[in-house]
Scaffold this motif. Structure first.
Motif, PDB file in Angstrom:
ATOM      1  N   ILE A 120      39.732  26.920  46.642  1.00 33.71           N
ATOM      2  CA  ILE A 120      38.282  27.152  46.561  1.00 33.71           C
ATOM      3  C   ILE A 120      37.887  28.226  47.575  1.00 33.71           C
ATOM      4  N   TYR A 121      38.407  28.087  48.793  1.00 34.87           N
ATOM      5  CA  TYR A 121      38.085  29.083  49.822  1.00 34.87           C
ATOM      6  C   TYR A 121      38.493  30.480  49.352  1.00 34.87           C
ATOM      7  N   ILE A 122      39.715  30.588  48.842  1.00 36.66           N
ATOM      8  CA  ILE A 122      40.266  31.907  48.491  1.00 36.66           C
ATOM      9  C   ILE A 122      39.507  32.526  47.316  1.00 36.66           C
ATOM     10  N   ILE A 123      39.231  31.728  46.281  1.00 34.47           N
ATOM     11  CA  ILE A 123      38.547  32.269  45.093  1.00 34.47           C
ATOM     12  C   ILE A 123      37.140  32.733  45.476  1.00 34.47           C
ATOM     13  N   ASN A 124      36.469  31.948  46.304  1.00 31.42           N
ATOM     14  CA  ASN A 124      35.112  32.324  46.718  1.00 31.42           C
ATOM     15  C   ASN A 124      35.132  33.529  47.670  1.00 31.42           C
ATOM     16  N   HIS A 125      36.117  33.545  48.554  1.00 32.18           N
ATOM     17  CA  HIS A 125      36.198  34.671  49.483  1.00 32.18           C
ATOM     18  C   HIS A 125      36.450  35.977  48.719  1.00 32.18           C
ATOM     19  N   ALA A 126      37.299  35.896  47.709  1.00 27.20           N
ATOM     20  CA  ALA A 126      37.602  37.097  46.916  1.00 27.20           C
ATOM     21  C   ALA A 126      36.490  37.388  45.909  1.00 27.20           C
ATOM     22  N   ALA A 127      35.606  36.419  45.681  1.00 31.19           N
ATOM     23  CA  ALA A 127      34.534  36.532  44.677  1.00 31.19           C
ATOM     24  C   ALA A 127      35.114  36.914  43.310  1.00 31.19           C
ATOM     25  N   ASP A 128      36.121  36.139  42.897  1.00 31.91           N
ATOM     26  CA  ASP A 128      36.758  36.411  41.601  1.00 31.91           C
ATOM     27  C   ASP A 128      35.750  36.243  40.462  1.00 31.91           C
ATOM     28  N   ARG A 129      35.800  37.158  39.464  1.00 32.68           N
ATOM     29  CA  ARG A 129      34.865  37.059  38.337  1.00 32.68           C
ATOM     30  C   ARG A 129      35.473  36.313  37.155  1.00 32.68           C
ATOM     31  N   TRP A 130      36.756  36.551  36.912  1.00 34.20           N
ATOM     32  CA  TRP A 130      37.450  35.867  35.818  1.00 34.20           C
ATOM     33  C   TRP A 130      38.740  35.280  36.350  1.00 34.20           C
ATOM     34  N   LEU A 131      39.180  34.226  35.698  1.00 38.47           N
ATOM     35  CA  LEU A 131      40.433  33.580  36.113  1.00 38.47           C
ATOM     36  C   LEU A 131      41.310  33.374  34.879  1.00 38.47           C
ATOM     37  N   CYS A 132      42.517  33.946  34.911  1.00 40.30           N
ATOM     38  CA  CYS A 132      43.479  33.760  33.821  1.00 40.30           C
ATOM     39  C   CYS A 132      44.347  32.563  34.209  1.00 40.30           C
ATOM     40  N   VAL A 133      44.388  31.557  33.367  1.00 43.73           N
ATOM     41  CA  VAL A 133      45.026  30.314  33.795  1.00 43.73           C
ATOM     42  C   VAL A 133      46.017  29.778  32.761  1.00 43.73           C
TER      43      VAL A 133
ATOM     44  N   LEU B  12      34.639  42.034  28.185  1.00 43.94           N
ATOM     45  CA  LEU B  12      34.063  40.878  28.900  1.00 43.94           C
ATOM     46  C   LEU B  12      33.199  41.331  30.073  1.00 43.94           C
ATOM     47  N   GLY B  13      33.155  42.632  30.262  1.00 44.75           N
ATOM     48  CA  GLY B  13      32.294  43.157  31.342  1.00 44.75           C
ATOM     49  C   GLY B  13      33.025  43.433  32.629  1.00 44.75           C
ATOM     50  N   VAL B  14      34.352  43.346  32.616  1.00 46.25           N
ATOM     51  CA  VAL B  14      35.104  43.597  33.853  1.00 46.25           C
ATOM     52  C   VAL B  14      35.056  45.098  34.178  1.00 46.25           C
TER      53      VAL B  14
ATOM     54  N   CYS C 219      47.385  47.305  26.785  1.00 48.39           N
ATOM     55  CA  CYS C 219      46.244  48.123  26.329  1.00 48.39           C
ATOM     56  C   CYS C 219      45.197  47.213  25.684  1.00 48.39           C
ATOM     57  N   GLN C 220      45.650  46.287  24.840  1.00 47.76           N
ATOM     58  CA  GLN C 220      44.704  45.368  24.185  1.00 47.76           C
ATOM     59  C   GLN C 220      43.953  44.538  25.218  1.00 47.76           C
ATOM     60  N   LEU C 221      44.694  44.048  26.223  1.00 48.90           N
ATOM     61  CA  LEU C 221      44.046  43.220  27.244  1.00 48.90           C
ATOM     62  C   LEU C 221      43.059  44.052  28.060  1.00 48.90           C
ATOM     63  N   GLY C 222      43.452  45.287  28.372  1.00 49.36           N
ATOM     64  CA  GLY C 222      42.542  46.164  29.121  1.00 49.36           C
ATOM     65  C   GLY C 222      41.232  46.331  28.363  1.00 49.36           C
ATOM     66  N   GLY C 223      41.344  46.561  27.056  1.00 44.26           N
ATOM     67  CA  GLY C 223      40.145  46.717  26.228  1.00 44.26           C
ATOM     68  C   GLY C 223      39.327  45.431  26.202  1.00 44.26           C
ATOM     69  N   ALA C 224      40.032  44.298  26.075  1.00 47.68           N
ATOM     70  CA  ALA C 224      39.341  43.004  26.004  1.00 47.68           C
ATOM     71  C   ALA C 224      38.612  42.704  27.318  1.00 47.68           C
TER      72      ALA C 224
END
Ligand code: AMP
Length: 544
Positions: free
Chosen positions: A104-117, A59-61, A50-55
């Protein structure tokens, strides 16, 4: 006339809410990157999701946005699964073992906005950062100091959660809404995205928990040794939450027999799942240490063919039942599981082993058929073999954002798996070959076409083909078959060195074999099936 039943949507957030209410005290145990053990519960994980969903919303997700992960199996990854999908965004799991160009191909193809790493992948992301224009920032999975990540905006996971309420009004939406995304290289061409929905994920969880599938219950302690970046760890996080099974996350040390053994014994693991390569490591450790498998009742072995000897060793030496299973990224993944029919109890041990070595029977929710070259259905007699096709509510209907009509689906919506199989009169399917031109090494795909394209760039080669040959540890490894240009010489070592820096190290073929010519079809295509037959018994140098 419609039935008069409530039309409640099947949503992933409801699965976690259910586990909080009904199994709130059940543990989620994680081995962390530094080797420490972390303990939490479904109750606590719910609050943190729940906290992460709110966070994330902060962040604009928004609904439909892709939030990627580059992480091992642990409790934070589990929370991300539920929080991202729960707010209507899409959890895109990335495989850190891929070559940078593919990521790089996959992240750009998916147009990811945020990355949890995970902190250990920060250097990799920092290197890729300049070529990831869709990324707004990274969330580093830590409560500690934040590293520099290639100039990208950087947030800390624990800091983001702090101060967020532990309750969230999860949005209600159409159950067909996309929930998560996983790219597969088990196809030709670029990796392709499989886009799961809330409905497919919840139905798959019901299916996999059935007694003659994985039979998961609240009495289980489950060790998924399949990465959470590969088909959602075979759906385990959702299925376990649905029934309240304890989950033991192995962290990064998935191929370490000693770590796996320790977890099994100390956490009372009753069910462990993984590819054959993982179990070889565990069995080797048991052999040398003389230890046993204590509480472990069953293993589910899939992703590649399980050798009969493994089934026998688990049973005879350690009293553990092996359920051979088959599935695909495109199938969420479960397709078949091998539990025995009751009458098999009267079979001889050899007959039982023969039956148990098949990939298994269908699970309700997956229709199967085998077809011949003319597209006509073949009988279920255990003899006739043909293209294996499947259909069902947790099987992909198309790939994500691929131009043109799917070539893997026919007009009736059946999906061609690229596997060749027999099905016997009892409905047990056995894979006998593969039509797709890929190699599976230790559960991960290697594209033969990509290797061939590189090989033919080597000046001395007239023609090259790559096929998978059996390997006792990795199940399959690539063998490069070449024809030299006339009057030119080249050694195995020179040719293999040419792959350096062009693909991930583990993609480089294990050996090179020289032929005067390759077998071709009438249209000039290399006959891979012929080559596979010719080299069926080939023994690779490090497997001798
Ligand atoms: P993936 O999408 O990476 O999970 O790979 C799916 C493919 O792996 C299948 O289409 C098969 O070719 C192969 N595979 C999965 N499970 C098995 C199994 N038990 N035996 C043989 N091949 C398997």
């Amino acid at each position: 006339m419609y039935g008069l039943m409530m039309d409640r949507p099947l949503l992933i957030s409801d699965v976690l809410r259910f586990s909080r209410q009904n199994h709130g005290g059940v543990e989620l145990v994680s081995t962390m990157g530094d080797g420490s053990v972390h303990r939490t519960t479904y109750g606590q994980a719910y609050g943190r999701a729940c906290q992460l969903g709110g966070a994330l919303r902060g962040l604009g997700v928004k609904a439909g946005d892709r939030v990627a992960t580059l992480a091992w199996n642990d409790y934070r990854h589990f929370e991300i699964y539920f929080a991202v999908s729960g707010i209507g965004a899409i959890c895109h799991t990335l495989n850190p073992r891929l070559f940078p160009e593919q990521l790089i191909y996959i992240i750009n193809h998916a147009a990811d906005r945020w990355l949890c790493v995970d902190p250990m992948f920060v250097p990799l992301v920092a290197k890729l950062a300049p070529r990831l224009p869709t990324l707004e920032g990274v969330i580093v999975l830590t409560g500690g100091d934040l590293p520099e990540v290639g100039g990208l905006r950087t947030e800390g996971y624990e800091a983001l959660l702090e101060g967020q309420p532990e309750e969230l009004e999860w949005p209600e939406f159409d159950e067909r809404t996309a929930s998560s995304l996983c790219y597969t290289s088990g196809t030709t061409g670029n990796p392709k995205g499989v886009l799961y929905s809330h409905r497919s994920t919840v139905l798959h969880s019901f299916g996999i928990c059935l007694p003659d599938a994985a039979g998961i219950s609240m009495r289980d302690s489950v060790l998924p040794v399949v990465p959470m970046f590969h088909v959602n760890a075979w759906g385990m996080p959702y299925a376990c939450a649905m029934v309240g099974a304890k989950i033991v996350f192995p962290g990064p040390k998935m191929a370490d027999g000693e770590v796996l053994h320790r977890l099994i014994v100390s956490e009372g693991v009753t069910l462990a799942l993984g590819v054959p390569t993982i179990w070889l490591a565990l069995l080797q450790y048991l052999e040398t240490s003389g230890k046993d498998l204590g509480p472990l009742e069953r293993t589910i072995v899939g992703g590649a063919a399980c050798p009969p000897s493994m089934i026998r060793t688990f049973k005879e030496r350690y009293g553990v039942r092996t359920l051979h299973a088959w599935g695909m990224t495109e199938m969420s993944p479960i397709g078949t599981v091998n539990t025995p029919r009751p009458e098999y109890v009267n079979l001889s041990p050899a007959e039982k082993l023969e039956k148990a070595s098949k990939q298994g029977h269908g699970v309700f929710g997956v229709e199967m058929k085998i077809t011949g070259d003319d597209g006509k259905e073949l009988p279920w007699d255990g003899e006739a073999f043909g293209d294996l096709k499947v259909r069902g509510p947790w099987i992909c209907s198309d790939y994500y954002e691929v131009e043109g009509a799917s070539t893997s689906h026919d007009d009736d919506g059946w999906f061609a798996t690229g596997d060749v199989a027999t099905i016997d009169a009892d409905g047990y399917m056995q894979i006998v070959d593969r039509t797709k031109d890929v190699i599976k090494s230790g559960g991960e795909w290697i594209s033969s076409i990509e290797l061939e394209n590189i090989a033919v760039g080597y000046p001395a080669l007239a023609e090259a083909a790559v096929i998978g040959v059996r390997h006792s540890k990795w199940t399959e490894r690539p063998l490069l078959v070449v024809v030299l240009k006339e009057g030119v010489a080249a050694t195995r070592e020179e040719i293999l060195a040419y792959f350096g820096g062009k693909v991930a190290d583990w993609w480089v073929p294990d050996d090179v074999t020289f032929l005067d010519e390759l077998p071709h079809t009438a249209t000039g295509k290399v006959q891979k099936m012929e080559l596979r037959k010719t080299f069926a018994g080939y023994v690779l140098p490090d497997d001798r």
